[in-house]
Design a protein around this motif. Structure first.
Motif, PDB file in Angstrom:
ATOM      1  N   LYS A  64      -4.396  16.148 -51.168  1.00  0.00           N
ATOM      2  CA  LYS A  64      -5.070  17.238 -51.972  1.00  0.00           C
ATOM      3  C   LYS A  64      -6.180  18.119 -52.147  1.00  0.00           C
ATOM      4  CE  LYS A  64      -0.446  15.443 -54.549  1.00  0.00           C
ATOM      5  NZ  LYS A  64      -0.654  14.398 -56.100  1.00  0.00           N
ATOM      6  N   PRO A  65      -6.220  19.132 -52.247  1.00  0.00           N
ATOM      7  CA  PRO A  65      -7.465  20.223 -52.739  1.00  0.00           C
ATOM      8  C   PRO A  65      -8.211  19.565 -54.009  1.00  0.00           C
ATOM      9  CG  PRO A  65      -5.572  21.261 -53.392  1.00  0.00           C
ATOM     10  CD  PRO A  65      -5.895  19.550 -52.786  1.00  0.00           C
ATOM     11  N   ILE A  66      -9.162  18.502 -54.072  1.00  0.00           N
ATOM     12  CA  ILE A  66      -9.037  17.863 -54.943  1.00  0.00           C
ATOM     13  C   ILE A  66     -10.514  17.662 -54.184  1.00  0.00           C
ATOM     14  CG2 ILE A  66      -7.618  17.002 -56.516  1.00  0.00           C
ATOM     15  CD1 ILE A  66      -8.056  14.009 -55.048  1.00  0.00           C
ATOM     16  N   SER A  67     -12.151  17.327 -54.606  1.00  0.00           N
ATOM     17  CA  SER A  67     -13.706  16.996 -54.383  1.00  0.00           C
ATOM     18  C   SER A  67     -13.767  16.439 -55.563  1.00  0.00           C
ATOM     19  CB  SER A  67     -13.764  17.565 -53.785  1.00  0.00           C
ATOM     20  OG  SER A  67     -15.478  17.605 -53.509  1.00  0.00           O
ATOM     21  N   TYR A  68     -14.377  14.767 -54.579  1.00  0.00           N
ATOM     22  CA  TYR A  68     -15.261  14.437 -55.296  1.00  0.00           C
ATOM     23  C   TYR A  68     -16.036  12.694 -54.517  1.00  0.00           C
ATOM     24  CZ  TYR A  68     -12.317  10.626 -56.090  1.00  0.00           C
ATOM     25  OH  TYR A  68     -10.729   9.494 -55.251  1.00  0.00           O
ATOM     26  N   ASP A  69     -17.640  12.467 -55.448  1.00  0.00           N
ATOM     27  CA  ASP A  69     -18.374  11.918 -54.724  1.00  0.00           C
ATOM     28  C   ASP A  69     -17.618  10.513 -54.943  1.00  0.00           C
ATOM     29  OD1 ASP A  69     -19.738  13.774 -53.834  1.00  0.00           O
ATOM     30  OD2 ASP A  69     -20.834  13.076 -56.002  1.00  0.00           O
ATOM     31  N   GLY A  70     -17.950  10.316 -53.485  1.00  0.00           N
ATOM     32  CA  GLY A  70     -17.261   8.440 -53.491  1.00  0.00           C
ATOM     33  C   GLY A  70     -17.652   8.079 -51.862  1.00  0.00           C
ATOM     34  N   ASN A  71     -18.205   7.116 -51.596  1.00  0.00           N
ATOM     35  CA  ASN A  71     -17.860   6.424 -50.236  1.00  0.00           C
ATOM     36  C   ASN A  71     -17.921   4.287 -50.085  1.00  0.00           C
ATOM     37  OD1 ASN A  71     -19.937   4.400 -51.128  1.00  0.00           O
ATOM     38  ND2 ASN A  71     -21.842   5.555 -51.362  1.00  0.00           N
ATOM     39  N   VAL A  72     -17.634   5.144 -48.761  1.00  0.00           N
ATOM     40  CA  VAL A  72     -17.494   2.950 -48.489  1.00  0.00           C
ATOM     41  C   VAL A  72     -18.741   2.365 -47.993  1.00  0.00           C
ATOM     42  CG1 VAL A  72     -16.362   2.144 -47.144  1.00  0.00           C
ATOM     43  CG2 VAL A  72     -15.064   3.363 -48.118  1.00  0.00           C
ATOM     44  N   LEU A  73     -19.012   1.100 -48.017  1.00  0.00           N
ATOM     45  CA  LEU A  73     -19.602   0.337 -47.233  1.00  0.00           C
ATOM     46  C   LEU A  73     -19.275  -1.063 -46.825  1.00  0.00           C
ATOM     47  CD1 LEU A  73     -22.465   0.070 -50.560  1.00  0.00           C
ATOM     48  CD2 LEU A  73     -22.725   1.316 -48.734  1.00  0.00           C
ATOM     49  N   LEU A  74     -19.707  -0.994 -45.305  1.00  0.00           N
ATOM     50  CA  LEU A  74     -18.279  -1.456 -43.964  1.00  0.00           C
ATOM     51  C   LEU A  74     -19.338  -3.303 -43.943  1.00  0.00           C
ATOM     52  CD1 LEU A  74     -16.987   0.837 -42.356  1.00  0.00           C
ATOM     53  CD2 LEU A  74     -15.848  -0.184 -43.607  1.00  0.00           C
ATOM     54  N   ASP A  75     -19.864  -3.987 -43.561  1.00  0.00           N
ATOM     55  CA  ASP A  75     -20.032  -5.347 -43.584  1.00  0.00           C
ATOM     56  C   ASP A  75     -19.839  -5.964 -42.507  1.00  0.00           C
ATOM     57  OD1 ASP A  75     -22.476  -6.558 -42.911  1.00  0.00           O
ATOM     58  OD2 ASP A  75     -21.843  -7.784 -44.874  1.00  0.00           O
ATOM     59  N   ASN A  76     -19.728  -6.941 -41.491  1.00  0.00           N
ATOM     60  CA  ASN A  76     -19.322  -7.787 -40.720  1.00  0.00           C
ATOM     61  C   ASN A  76     -18.336  -7.339 -39.617  1.00  0.00           C
ATOM     62  OD1 ASN A  76     -19.498 -10.458 -39.619  1.00  0.00           O
ATOM     63  ND2 ASN A  76     -18.404 -11.331 -41.314  1.00  0.00           N
ATOM     64  N   LEU A  77     -18.218  -6.068 -39.333  1.00  0.00           N
ATOM     65  CA  LEU A  77     -17.253  -6.335 -38.209  1.00  0.00           C
ATOM     66  C   LEU A  77     -16.712  -6.598 -37.135  1.00  0.00           C
ATOM     67  CD1 LEU A  77     -17.522  -1.567 -38.469  1.00  0.00           C
ATOM     68  CD2 LEU A  77     -16.012  -3.025 -39.910  1.00  0.00           C
ATOM     69  N   SER A  78     -15.811  -7.113 -37.078  1.00  0.00           N
ATOM     70  CA  SER A  78     -16.052  -8.896 -35.880  1.00  0.00           C
ATOM     71  C   SER A  78     -15.122  -6.991 -34.863  1.00  0.00           C
ATOM     72  CB  SER A  78     -14.313  -8.666 -36.277  1.00  0.00           C
ATOM     73  OG  SER A  78     -13.294  -8.008 -36.138  1.00  0.00           O
ATOM     74  N   VAL A  79     -15.147  -7.304 -33.915  1.00  0.00           N
ATOM     75  CA  VAL A  79     -15.431  -7.047 -31.962  1.00  0.00           C
ATOM     76  C   VAL A  79     -13.733  -6.652 -32.069  1.00  0.00           C
ATOM     77  CG1 VAL A  79     -14.660  -7.443 -29.899  1.00  0.00           C
ATOM     78  CG2 VAL A  79     -16.931  -8.785 -30.944  1.00  0.00           C
ATOM     79  N   ILE A  80     -13.732  -5.822 -31.412  1.00  0.00           N
ATOM     80  CA  ILE A  80     -11.945  -5.144 -31.609  1.00  0.00           C
ATOM     81  C   ILE A  80     -11.212  -5.945 -30.072  1.00  0.00           C
ATOM     82  CG2 ILE A  80     -10.220  -3.539 -30.940  1.00  0.00           C
ATOM     83  CD1 ILE A  80     -11.781  -1.360 -31.832  1.00  0.00           C
ATOM     84  N   HIS A  81     -10.248  -7.223 -30.189  1.00  0.00           N
ATOM     85  CA  HIS A  81      -9.106  -7.752 -29.250  1.00  0.00           C
ATOM     86  C   HIS A  81      -8.565  -7.364 -28.637  1.00  0.00           C
ATOM     87  CE1 HIS A  81     -12.435 -10.877 -30.066  1.00  0.00           C
ATOM     88  NE2 HIS A  81     -12.416 -10.904 -31.676  1.00  0.00           N
ATOM     89  N   LEU A  82      -8.113  -7.588 -27.422  1.00  0.00           N
ATOM     90  CA  LEU A  82      -7.155  -7.346 -26.126  1.00  0.00           C
ATOM     91  C   LEU A  82      -5.891  -7.916 -26.367  1.00  0.00           C
ATOM     92  CD1 LEU A  82      -5.899  -5.148 -24.450  1.00  0.00           C
ATOM     93  CD2 LEU A  82      -6.645  -6.323 -22.826  1.00  0.00           C
ATOM     94  N   CYS A  83      -4.557  -7.909 -27.152  1.00  0.00           N
ATOM     95  CA  CYS A  83      -3.948  -8.852 -26.799  1.00  0.00           C
ATOM     96  C   CYS A  83      -2.906  -8.393 -25.702  1.00  0.00           C
ATOM     97  CB  CYS A  83      -3.519  -8.817 -28.675  1.00  0.00           C
ATOM     98  SG  CYS A  83      -1.506 -10.446 -28.578  1.00  0.00           S
ATOM     99  N   ASN A  84      -2.602  -9.662 -24.984  1.00  0.00           N
ATOM    100  CA  ASN A  84      -1.606  -9.316 -23.978  1.00  0.00           C
ATOM    101  C   ASN A  84      -0.160  -9.375 -24.243  1.00  0.00           C
ATOM    102  OD1 ASN A  84      -3.418  -8.073 -21.921  1.00  0.00           O
ATOM    103  ND2 ASN A  84      -4.294 -10.246 -21.611  1.00  0.00           N
ATOM    104  N   ARG A  85      -0.444 -10.021 -25.729  1.00  0.00           N
ATOM    105  CA  ARG A  85       1.288  -9.974 -26.058  1.00  0.00           C
ATOM    106  C   ARG A  85       2.074  -8.457 -26.771  1.00  0.00           C
ATOM    107  NH1 ARG A  85       0.701 -14.474 -30.144  1.00  0.00           N
ATOM    108  NH2 ARG A  85      -1.819 -13.618 -30.297  1.00  0.00           N
ATOM    109  N   ALA A  86       1.412  -7.538 -27.114  1.00  0.00           N
ATOM    110  CA  ALA A  86       1.876  -6.652 -27.900  1.00  0.00           C
ATOM    111  C   ALA A  86       2.972  -5.875 -26.224  1.00  0.00           C
ATOM    112  CB  ALA A  86       0.915  -5.622 -28.117  1.00  0.00           C
TER     113      ALA A  86
END
Length: 86
Positions: A64-86
């Motif tokens: 929707k056309p609304i606007s306000y201030d917000g943010n996201v802090l990220l920490d401790n991201l892990s590696v993306i792992h390939l899964c051959n079972r999918a």
């Protein structure tokens, strides 16, 4: 603080992957509304539709056309792992 900018409104986190820089081709995650200030762990599993080279992590408010201030802090991201079972 006298300089506090007010970036504390609830929002969602969306994660996109793509084959091209600055493009949003496949949405792989959209969080529930985040309205807390505590650190929490989020886990996700996704299946890419193609080989991708870029990730965009965005603070998202609404379609929707609304606007306000917000943010996201990220920490401790892990590696993306390939899964051959999918």
């Amino acid at each position: 603080s006298d300089n506090y900018a007010g970036y504390n409104q609830p929002l969602h986190v969306r994660i996109w992957i793509s084959q091209e820089k600055s493009k949003r081709q496949q949405l792989i995650f959209k969080s529930d509304l985040i309205n807390h200030s505590e650190w929490k762990r989020y886990a996700l599993t996704f299946k890419p539709e193609a080989d991708n080279y870029y990730i965009i992590i965005e603070a998202f408010i609404s379609e929707k056309p609304i606007s306000y201030d917000g943010n996201v802090l990220l920490d401790n991201l892990s590696v993306i792992h390939l899964c051959n079972r999918a």
